[in-house]
Design a protein around this motif. Sequence first.
Motif, short mmCIF file in Angstrom:
data_model
loop_
_atom_site.label_atom_id
_atom_site.label_comp_id
_atom_site.label_asym_id
_atom_site.label_seq_id
_atom_site.Cartn_x
_atom_site.Cartn_y
_atom_site.Cartn_z
N VAL A 30 0.87 -1.17 0.00
CA VAL A 30 0.00 0.00 0.00
C VAL A 30 0.91 1.22 0.00
N ASP A 31 0.79 2.04 -1.04
CA ASP A 31 1.66 3.21 -1.21
C ASP A 31 3.13 2.85 -1.05
N VAL A 58 -5.51 -3.08 6.84
CA VAL A 58 -4.92 -1.90 6.19
C VAL A 58 -5.43 -0.61 6.84
N PHE A 61 -3.73 2.86 6.85
CA PHE A 61 -3.71 3.65 5.63
C PHE A 61 -5.04 4.35 5.37
N ARG A 66 -5.32 5.91 -1.95
CA ARG A 66 -4.14 5.06 -1.80
C ARG A 66 -3.94 4.21 -3.05
N THR A 67 -2.72 3.71 -3.21
CA THR A 67 -2.41 2.77 -4.28
C THR A 67 -2.12 1.42 -3.65
N ILE A 68 -2.88 0.39 -4.06
CA ILE A 68 -2.68 -0.95 -3.56
C ILE A 68 -2.15 -1.81 -4.69
#
Length: 120
Positions: A30-31, A58, A61, A66-68
Amino acid sequence: TDPGFLNLSVTMHPDVYDQPGGGVRFAVRVDGHLVFEEAIDPKSNPSQRGWKDLSIDVSRFAGDERTIELVTEPHPGSDTQFCTAGWGRPNLAREATAPRPADAVFVTTQVDLADRAFVA
């Protein structure tokens, strides 16, 4: 949200169980932060065959976008021969309820199983 879970299932494609090569390492970032990793090798360990349900916390976060990343790599080593990995029904939820893809069907159409991943 807090609480927040990434619920999913992982597996290797059953068509590769009797093929050469090793297993796979699944990782979730994640990120860019590693929040989960696990290696399986159902070729040499039949107890690891089939879907494995997971719930990954998670919550830390929670907040902004967010980027997963769902990462799949050969394990051990770097040989991708017959190393097809699967992610089942990845979803974000407030509860740890990893849903098993009960109706997942393994379909191969113009896909080389040697170096692919699939999502059911």
